[in-house]
Design an enzyme around this catalytic site. Structure first.
Site, PDB file in Angstrom:
ATOM      1  N   TYR A 123       3.313  -9.066 -15.737  1.00 36.63           N
ATOM      2  CA  TYR A 123       2.420  -9.973 -16.462  1.00 36.63           C
ATOM      3  C   TYR A 123       2.960 -10.321 -17.854  1.00 36.63           C
ATOM      4  O   TYR A 123       2.230 -10.797 -18.714  1.00 36.63           O
ATOM      5  CB  TYR A 123       1.019  -9.356 -16.606  1.00 36.63           C
ATOM      6  CG  TYR A 123       0.253  -9.209 -15.293  1.00 36.63           C
ATOM      7  CD1 TYR A 123       0.874  -9.400 -14.073  1.00 36.63           C
ATOM      8  CD2 TYR A 123      -1.093  -8.885 -15.290  1.00 36.63           C
ATOM      9  CE1 TYR A 123       0.180  -9.256 -12.885  1.00 36.63           C
ATOM     10  CE2 TYR A 123      -1.802  -8.752 -14.097  1.00 36.63           C
ATOM     11  CZ  TYR A 123      -1.158  -8.931 -12.898  1.00 36.63           C
ATOM     12  OH  TYR A 123      -1.848  -8.795 -11.727  1.00 36.63           O
ATOM     13  N   LYS A 174       6.864   2.102  -7.577  1.00 35.45           N
ATOM     14  CA  LYS A 174       7.591   1.682  -6.375  1.00 35.45           C
ATOM     15  C   LYS A 174       9.078   1.923  -6.645  1.00 35.45           C
ATOM     16  O   LYS A 174       9.920   1.029  -6.512  1.00 35.45           O
ATOM     17  CB  LYS A 174       7.294   0.185  -6.088  1.00 35.45           C
ATOM     18  CG  LYS A 174       7.850  -0.338  -4.779  1.00 35.45           C
ATOM     19  CD  LYS A 174       7.093   0.111  -3.544  1.00 35.45           C
ATOM     20  CE  LYS A 174       7.789  -0.363  -2.283  1.00 35.45           C
ATOM     21  NZ  LYS A 174       7.097   0.114  -1.061  1.00 35.45           N
ATOM     22  N   ASP A 207       2.189   1.558  -2.173  1.00 38.78           N
ATOM     23  CA  ASP A 207       1.584   1.172  -0.885  1.00 38.78           C
ATOM     24  C   ASP A 207       0.897   2.360  -0.215  1.00 38.78           C
ATOM     25  O   ASP A 207      -0.255   2.279   0.214  1.00 38.78           O
ATOM     26  CB  ASP A 207       2.602   0.478   0.047  1.00 38.78           C
ATOM     27  CG  ASP A 207       4.003   1.026  -0.050  1.00 38.78           C
ATOM     28  OD1 ASP A 207       4.236   1.942  -0.861  1.00 38.78           O
ATOM     29  OD2 ASP A 207       4.888   0.543   0.680  1.00 38.78           O
ATOM     30  N   ASP A 231      -3.853  -3.503 -11.853  1.00 41.79           N
ATOM     31  CA  ASP A 231      -4.804  -4.592 -11.622  1.00 41.79           C
ATOM     32  C   ASP A 231      -5.358  -4.487 -10.199  1.00 41.79           C
ATOM     33  O   ASP A 231      -6.569  -4.509  -9.964  1.00 41.79           O
ATOM     34  CB  ASP A 231      -4.079  -5.932 -11.840  1.00 41.79           C
ATOM     35  CG  ASP A 231      -5.026  -7.122 -11.876  1.00 41.79           C
ATOM     36  OD1 ASP A 231      -6.255  -6.916 -11.846  1.00 41.79           O
ATOM     37  OD2 ASP A 231      -4.532  -8.266 -11.934  1.00 41.79           O
TER      38      ASP A 231
HETATM   39 MG    MG Z   1      -8.044  -8.001 -12.103  1.00 51.61          MG
END
Ligand code: MG
Ligand code: NAI
Length: 340
Positions: A123, A174, A207, A231
Site C-alpha cells: 500500500y 509469505k 494462506d 487488511d
Molecule cells: Mg480493509
C-alpha cells in the site's frame, strides 16, 4: 477536557458517528469535538478529499475520531485513509476481534488482536503502468518494506502483548515466495522475539494462516503482519465474531492516533438507519483507553456487549427479525450504561 478532531465520513459514516458521539458523551467524559471533513463529503463541499483545515486540526489535537471514507475504485483520488496513515506516521493498526456472546456465528472462542503494519508494504502507493501511448501492457505496484518500518511495528506488537497480558505473538508472512520483502519482516521478527522471552513467538504463512484462523481461531493471540495481509485478515477476523459491524481499529503512531471502524462506508446500506454502530463505538472505547479514561471505556464496552448478548435491540445484521435500527441500538446502549 479532551480536544478531538471529529470526521463524520461518507455513506453510513455520519449516522453511526453521530450515535457514537452520543454514547461517548453519555459516559460522562468531557470532550470538545473539533468538527472537520474528509473523503467524498469534502470533495462535495470544498473540492478536495483531504482539506488543509482537517490536517491542521489533527496536527493540533493529535487525536482524531473518524468515520469511514469512500475511496473510488480504479481511477479518482488516492485513498485518504492511506494518506492519513502515512502523513501522520500511524505505523500500527491495532484491530482486536473477540467473540461477542449473542452473535450468530459458529465460533465462540475467538480472542485475537491483529496488528497490521500501516504505512508501507503493497500500500506504499508506488504504482506504474508500462506500455505505449495507446495501450497499457503491464502494471506494477511495489511492496516497499523497510527495516525501520518493520522493526517499529513488530516491537510495538511485542510491547502490546506484554502490556495487555497476552501470551503469544504470531508473525504472518509469505517468506517462502516473497523472500526479500516478507522474508526480511520474518527475520526481523525472529530477532526482536529474542528481546521478549516472556512472550511466546511463532510464525505462519498467510494462506495456511487464513485456513487455521477459521479451523482453530483459539490458536491466535496477537498477530503482527504486513499491510495487505493485515487488511485481509482483519476482515476475516470480523467474520469470525459476527461481521464487520463489530470490529474497531486504532491507528497508532508516536505523536498521533486516529480511531475508526475496520469497515468502510457501506454504500449498500447508507441512509437506511440499519448500520451497526458497534464498530465505531468500540473505536471510541479504544480512544478513551488511549486517553486513560479507562473507567468510561469499560462502562461503554460492558453495555455494548450486554446489548449484543441480549440480541434484542440490535441492528438487523445481528438479528434480522429485530426490527430495530442504528438509533435504537445506541439508545439501548446508553440505557444499559445508566442502569449498571
Ligand atoms: Mg480493509
Ligand atoms: P464495507 O466495509 O463498507 O462494506 C462491506 C459489507 O459489510 C457491506 O455489505 C456492508 O453493508 C457491510 N457493513 C459494513 N459496515 C457495516 C455496519 N456498520 N453495519 C452493518 N453492515 C456493515 O466495504 P466496501 O463495500 O468494500 O467499501 C465501501 C467503501 O468504503 C469503499 O469506498 C472503500 O474504499 C471504503 N472503505 C473505507 C475504509 C475506511 O474509511 N477506513 C475501510 C474500508 C473500506
Amino acid at each position: 477536557m479532551h480536544k478531538i478532531t471529529l470526521i463524520p465520513g461518507d455513506g453510513i459514516g455520519p449516522s453511526i458517528m453521530e450515535v457514537a458521539v452520543r454514547v461517548i458523551e453519555a459516559s460522562g467524559v468531557s470532550i470538545q469535538w473539533d468538527h472537520q471533513i474528509a473523503g467524498m463529503a469534502a470533495v462535495d463541499a470544498v473540492g478536495t478529499p483531504l482539506p488543509e483545515d482537517t490536517l491542521d486540526s489533527i496536527r493540533r489535537n493529535r487525536i482524531a475520531f473518524k468515520g469511514p471514507l469512500t475511496t473510488p475504485v480504479g481511477g479518482g483520488y488516492r485513498s485518504v485513509n492511506v494518506q492519513l496513515r502515512q502523513m501522520f506516521k500511524l505505523y500500527a493498526n491495532v484491530r482486536p476481534a473477540t467473540t461477542f456472546e449473542g452473535t450468530r456465528t459458529p465460533f465462540n472462542n475467538v480472542d485475537m488482536v491483529i496488528i497490521r503494519e500501516n504505512t508501507e508494504g503493497l500500500y506504499s502507493g508506488i504504482e506504474h503502468e508500462i506500455g505505449t501511448d495507446d495501450e497499457v501492457l503491464a502494471a506494477e505496484s511495489i511492496a516497499l518494506i523497510t527495516r525501520a518500518g518493520s522493526e517499529r511495528v513488530i516491537r510495538f506488537a511485542f510491547e502490546y502483548a506484554r502490556k495487555h497480558g497476552r501470551k503469544r505473538v504470531t508473525v504472518v508472512h509469505k517468506a517462502n515466495i516473497l523472500k526479500k520483502t516478507t522474508g526480511m519482516f520474518l527475520e526481523i521478527a525472529r530477532t526482536i522475539a529474542g528481546d521478549f522471552p516472556d512472550i511466546e513467538f511463532n510464525d505462519r504463512i498467510i494462506d495456511a494462516c487464513a485456513m487455521r484462523m477459521v479451523m482453530s481461531p483459539e490458536e491466535f493471540d496477537v498477530i503482527v503482519t504486513t499491510n495487505l495481509f493485515g487488511d485481509i485478515l482483519s476482515d476475516l477476523a470480523a467474520g469470525l465474531v459476527g461481521g464487520l459491524g463489530l470490529i474497531a481499529g486504532a491507528n497508532i503512531g508516536k505523536e498521533y492516533a486516529i480511531f475508526e471502524a475496520v469497515h468502510g462506508s457501506a454504500p449498500d446500506i447508507a441512509g437506511k438507519n440499519i448500520a451497526n454502530p458497534t464498530a465505531v463505538i468500540l473505536a471510541g472505547v479504544m480512544m478513551l483507553d488511549h486517553l486513560r479514561e479507562h473507567e468510561a471505556a469499560r462502562r461503554i464496552e460492558r453495555a455494548v456487549r450486554e446489548v449484543i448478548r441480549e440480541c434484542r435491540c440490535v441492528t438487523p445484521d445481528l438479528n434480522p427479525e429485530s426490527g430495530y435500527g442504528t438509533q435504537d441500538m445506541a439508545d439501548e446502549i446508553i440505557r444499559k450504561m445508566q442502569s449498571v
